[in-house]
Design an enzyme around this catalytic site. Structure first.
Site, PDB file in Angstrom:
ATOM      1  CG  ASP A  67      -0.255  -0.470   2.492  1.00 12.94           C
ATOM      2  OD1 ASP A  67       0.984  -0.366   2.580  1.00 12.94           O
ATOM      3  OD2 ASP A  67      -0.949  -0.942   3.403  1.00 12.94           O
ATOM      4  CG  ASN A 139      -8.366  -2.149  12.098  1.00 15.67           C
ATOM      5  OD1 ASN A 139      -7.429  -2.794  11.641  1.00 15.67           O
ATOM      6  ND2 ASN A 139      -8.822  -1.048  11.522  1.00 15.67           N
ATOM      7  CG  HIS A 141      -5.438  -2.806   8.861  1.00 14.17           C
ATOM      8  ND1 HIS A 141      -5.443  -1.431   8.983  1.00 14.17           N
ATOM      9  CD2 HIS A 141      -4.156  -3.180   9.168  1.00 14.17           C
ATOM     10  CE1 HIS A 141      -4.240  -1.014   9.335  1.00 14.17           C
ATOM     11  NE2 HIS A 141      -3.447  -2.045   9.454  1.00 14.17           N
ATOM     12  CD  GLU A 146      -8.314   0.452   7.918  1.00 14.61           C
ATOM     13  OE1 GLU A 146      -8.162  -0.552   8.636  1.00 14.61           O
ATOM     14  OE2 GLU A 146      -7.661   1.497   8.089  1.00 14.61           O
TER      15      GLU A 146
HETATM   16  P1  PGA Z   1       2.679  -2.250  12.668  1.00 17.67           P
HETATM   17  O1  PGA Z   1       1.494  -2.174  11.582  1.00 17.67           O
HETATM   18  O2  PGA Z   1       3.648  -3.262  12.178  1.00 17.67           O
HETATM   19  O3  PGA Z   1       3.244  -0.852  12.672  1.00 17.67           O
HETATM   20  O4  PGA Z   1       2.040  -2.625  13.965  1.00 17.67           O
HETATM   21  C1  PGA Z   1       0.941  -3.337  11.089  1.00 17.67           C
HETATM   22  C2  PGA Z   1      -0.215  -3.019  10.167  1.00 17.67           C
HETATM   23  O5  PGA Z   1      -0.949  -2.051  10.423  1.00 17.67           O
HETATM   24  O6  PGA Z   1      -0.410  -3.766   9.203  1.00 17.67           O
END
Ligand code: PGA
Length: 266
Positions: A67, A139, A141, A146
């Site tokens: 992304d 959450n 995702h 999302e």
């Molecule tokens: P993080 O993010 O590794 O910074 O916890 C993971 C994500 O949101 O996919």
């Protein structure tokens, strides 16, 4: 789903790096799917160490990132392109032209939709992704898919949830523009990968991890879609695995798998 539980976040990074090395060394033209966020930084550090020790070359590798934020130029220090350059691409021998991060600097919907389609085409032209690395959001995702994202979705514009914006606030200075939109690989795009490895570390991720592995298949926890993938592996540290009901069973399975690998089942 193969669930691997290791003592520390450092172990998770080393284990994942070994999996990436295996994939890169076993394909003449490897195609990796890559992730940003704080979790994979230790993985990139480990891969750079492997590269410097001449155990791996990325000269023939193509990479596709999950992304990119919409509305900031690729050269901006907050872009995921900059993140990848800083932590990985600039430190190894991958050709820049072979590193694909969704182009999302435009604010024009049509341009963005064309970029999303081009990204999908580029993955197809590369022959598909051999190994997709994922993190998981608080959450549930994956990428910026999302909760309520369709399991069939393709690369597209996505509005970030309040939970994601809050979680990512830590990377931005006070008053600095924080994007609320992203161009993200879709759920269907991710699930097309030949194999998937999701890494999760820390207590904060324990509930999302439980929902992903032991919860129902539900768009409310996008990562639960991995239950439907035939070659998905989840690599966890002890903290991220702390809420799993069948934790002992997963550890037992790994022991058995190891014994099988060594040629003894007893
Ligand atoms: P993080 O993010 O590794 O910074 O916890 C993971 C994500 O949101 O996919």
């Amino acid at each position: 789903m193969q669930v691997i539980i290791l003592p520390t976040a450092h172990d998770v990074a080393l284990y994942t790096a070994d999996c990436v090395v295996d994939v890169v060394n076993s394909h003449p033209e490897p195609v990796l799917g890559l992730a940003t966020g704080s979790t994979p930084i230790a993985l990139y550090n480990a891969l750079v160490r492997h590269y410097k020790a001449k155990q791996i070359s990325f000269a023939q590798t193509k990479s596709f990132n999950l992304d990119e934020y919409i509305g900031i130029p690729a050269t901006h220090r907050q872009s995921y392109r900059s993140f990848m350059n800083q932590y990985f691409f600039d430190l190894i021998d991958i050709e820049t032209i072979n590193t694909y991060v969704p182009l999302a600097s435009s604010l024009d919907t049509k341009v963005l939709m064309n970029c999303a389609q081009a990204f999908e085409n580029d993955i197809k032209l590369a022959g598909g992704i051999h190994l997709q690395i994922l993190g998981i959001g608080l959450n549930g995702h994956i990428g910026f898919n999302e909760p309520t994202s369709s399991f069939a979705s393709r690369t597209r514009i996505k509005t970030l949830s309040e939970s994601t914006i809050k979680a990512n606030q830590r990377f931005f200075e006070e008053g600095e523009f924080q994007p609320q939109l992203a161009l993200t690989m879709g759920m269907g795009t991710i699930l097309d990968s030949k194999s998937i490895l999701l890494m999760a570390t820390g207590k904060a991720k324990a509930q999302a991890v439980k929902n992903m592995i032991e919860g129902p298949l539900s768009a409310m926890c996008p990562a639960s879609a991995l239950q439907q993938h035939s070659t998905a592996m989840v690599v966890l540290d002890d903290d991220a695995a702390s809420l799993l009901e069948l934790k002992e069973y997963y550890l037992w399975c790994e022991k058995k798998r190891q014994q099988l690998h060594e040629g003894s089942l007893i």
